[in-house]
Design a protein around this motif. Structure first.
Motif, short mmCIF file in Angstrom:
data_model
loop_
_atom_site.label_atom_id
_atom_site.label_comp_id
_atom_site.label_asym_id
_atom_site.label_seq_id
_atom_site.Cartn_x
_atom_site.Cartn_y
_atom_site.Cartn_z
N ALA A 34 0.83 -1.21 0.00
CA ALA A 34 0.00 0.00 0.00
C ALA A 34 0.86 1.26 0.00
N SER A 35 0.35 2.32 -0.64
CA SER A 35 1.06 3.60 -0.61
C SER A 35 0.80 4.29 0.73
N LYS A 36 -0.36 4.00 1.31
CA LYS A 36 -0.71 4.48 2.65
C LYS A 36 -1.69 3.48 3.24
N ILE A 37 -1.66 3.40 4.57
CA ILE A 37 -2.60 2.48 5.23
C ILE A 37 -3.47 3.27 6.19
N ILE A 38 -4.76 2.97 6.13
CA ILE A 38 -5.66 3.45 7.18
C ILE A 38 -6.10 2.21 7.96
N PHE A 39 -5.95 2.33 9.28
CA PHE A 39 -6.19 1.19 10.19
C PHE A 39 -7.32 1.60 11.13
N PRO A 40 -8.57 1.39 10.69
CA PRO A 40 -9.70 1.90 11.47
C PRO A 40 -10.13 0.85 12.50
N GLY A 41 -11.32 0.98 12.97
CA GLY A 41 -11.83 -0.11 13.78
C GLY A 41 -12.62 0.29 14.99
N VAL A 42 -13.73 -0.39 15.12
CA VAL A 42 -14.45 -0.41 16.38
C VAL A 42 -14.51 -1.89 16.71
N GLY A 43 -14.58 -2.20 17.99
CA GLY A 43 -14.63 -3.60 18.35
C GLY A 43 -13.83 -3.85 19.60
N GLU A 44 -13.41 -5.07 19.76
CA GLU A 44 -12.77 -5.48 21.00
C GLU A 44 -11.30 -5.79 20.72
N ALA A 45 -10.41 -5.36 21.62
CA ALA A 45 -8.97 -5.40 21.37
C ALA A 45 -8.40 -6.82 21.22
N SER A 46 -8.74 -7.72 22.17
CA SER A 46 -8.06 -9.03 22.14
C SER A 46 -8.45 -9.84 20.91
N SER A 47 -9.74 -9.82 20.54
CA SER A 47 -10.15 -10.58 19.35
C SER A 47 -9.58 -9.95 18.08
N ALA A 48 -9.45 -8.62 18.08
CA ALA A 48 -8.86 -7.94 16.91
C ALA A 48 -7.39 -8.33 16.76
N MET A 49 -6.64 -8.31 17.88
CA MET A 49 -5.22 -8.66 17.82
C MET A 49 -5.02 -10.12 17.43
#
Lengths: 251, 192
Positions: free
Chosen positions: B38-53
């Protein structure tokens, strides 16, 4: 400092915005997307869209309307009406809604609150509660006020908080549509009982009603429909007034 | 290509719409190669930290994001996952920013939801924006202030509103939901 939110509500019936007195006698007040954009440009902090035809007539909330709204506006919005499953909720969030609101479906199936909040996050789950005061008690009512329940408001708000609700939208049927002011005592009771944000709804007719509800209760937002639709109060005018009255608002 | 990282069921449509409205093309993807290039990354997110990681590490995305050298913007949960650890699910995060994520105290109204103002310290991302500007927040956890904090907000206590380090940028608030001034931040990022 966190600002008090001013939230116009658009009741949607058959794809059009409507608002009646105590949920009856509906009058057409326009295209929801056009109205939403106007409110955003005037400084609305958030928007709520309730498909009031959905529950009564078993009609599903229109996903396509949510997509259109999402394309046009850049402030958060909640969509409610007819959501009865995790699937319904997810589809609306994917289409671009920031939050979904549950009302009668949550009463019929309280575990739905838990299911949705665990899957897509508490912050996405608004529980809309319609309340009627009878014989000195506040009871939850459903189906736009036509169905009474035996559930006490004070029990229900604590239940929904425990199940993972992110916010409560409280509408007092007693004051809704009257323009005589918010039902302060009921709102105060609820906002003192829970630790999630509470939005007050029903009865706003004058700017001072917002001042009263923000000064006398812990609500973090005030919602209204007809006063904004019929332009009896404009959002900039209301926010300037509240600012002068020392209530923190986004200008 | 600008890539929006897809890693949970959150509202990504708003970020995508915002980027498109600002005149940029973007791609929503969870493909490792696409993200890497990617030329740039957008890393958005709503949700829960442990399941996301968990999802990110299973896919090998954690390593890719950490080692990314071009501009990357984390939003909300994205910011939190870029910190060292999070109290949400006792999660070890990406360790890009040298700070920890904590929960707001139980005696406050949580989530912190609504428009709140920022105090700008020394920020590239915020450009010409002024302190006292309001942005839209919705979160129950916050990143503690650290050397990489470039803007602060207060909700009973100060916390990191914006973090910046090298090519990494992150906002706790939602620029894509913060009307014109939020879009200005996205524009600043896209023009980096």
């Amino acid at each position: 400092m966190l600002k008090k939110r001013i939230i116009p509500c658009l009741d949607i019936k058959d794809g059009k915005t409507v608002k009646g007195t105590q949920f009856l006698d509906l009058k057409d007040v326009g295209d929801p997307v056009v109205l939403a954009k106007k409110y955003m440009e005037q400084g609305a902090d958030e928007l709520v869209f309730l498909d009031i035809s959905a529950t009564l007539e078993k009609r599903k909330t229109l996903i396509s309307l949510v997509r259109k709204i999402n394309k046009e506006i850049s402030i958060p919005f909640t969509v409610g009406g007819g959501i009865s499953s995790l699937e319904d909720a997810k589809n609306l969030i994917i289409a671009g809604a920031d939050k979904i609101s549950l009302n009668s479906a949550a009463i019929q199936n309280p575990t739905l609150i838990k299911e949705i909040s665990e899957e897509i996050g508490s912050q996405c789950v608004v529980i809309a509660i319609d309340v009627k005061n009878m014989d000195g008690n506040s009871f939850v009512v459903t189906h736009s006020g036509t169905n009474k329940t035996e559930i006490l408001l004070k029990d229900w708000v604590q239940t929904v908080e425990k199940l993972g609700a992110g916010e409560i939208l409280l509408t007092s049927m007693h004051s809704d549509g009257t323009k005589n002011g918010f039902d302060i005592s009921t709102i105060k009771m609820v906002s003192n009982l829970v630790k999630i944000p509470v939005i007050a709804s029903g009865g706003a007719g004058e700017m001072k009603h917002f001042k009263e509800v923000f000064n006398q209760t812990n609500v973090t937002g005030g919602l209204a429909a007809s006063i904004f639709h019929y332009e009896s109060i404009s959002i900039p005018e209301l926010k300037n007034y509240l600012n002068q009255e020392q209530i923190p608002v986004r200008l | 290509m600008i890539v929006i990282v897809k890693y949970n069921g959150g509202n990504i449509a708003s970020v995508e719409n915002a980027v498109n409205k600002l005149g940029y093309e973007c791609k929503v993807s969870d493909d490792l190669k696409t993200i890497q290039n990617a030329s740039k990354i957008i890393f958005p997110g709503v949700g829960e930290a442990s399941s996301a990681m968990k999802y990110l590490s299973e896919k090998g995305m954690d390593v890719v994001l950490k080692n990314y050298k071009k501009p990357m913007l984390g939003i909300c949960l994205g910011l939190q996952l870029m910190c060292e650890t999070s109290e949400e699910g006792n999660t070890v995060c990406l360790k890009i920013f040298n700070t920890k994520v904590k929960r707001f105290p139980e005696n406050e109204i949580v989530p912190h939801m609504g428009w709140n103002s920022i105090e700008i310290l020394n920020s590239t991302l915020l450009g010409n924006l002024k302190s006292k500007t309001d942005f839209y927040y919705v979160h129950s956890y916050f990143a503690e202030i650290c050397d990489e904090t470039t803007a602060i907000s207060f909700y009973n206590q100060p916390f990191s509103a914006v973090l910046e380090k090298d090519n990494f940028y992150a906002t706790q608030f939602h620029p894509e939901k913060s009307a014109d001034l939020g879009y200005q931040i996205l524009k600043n990022f896209l023009e980096l």
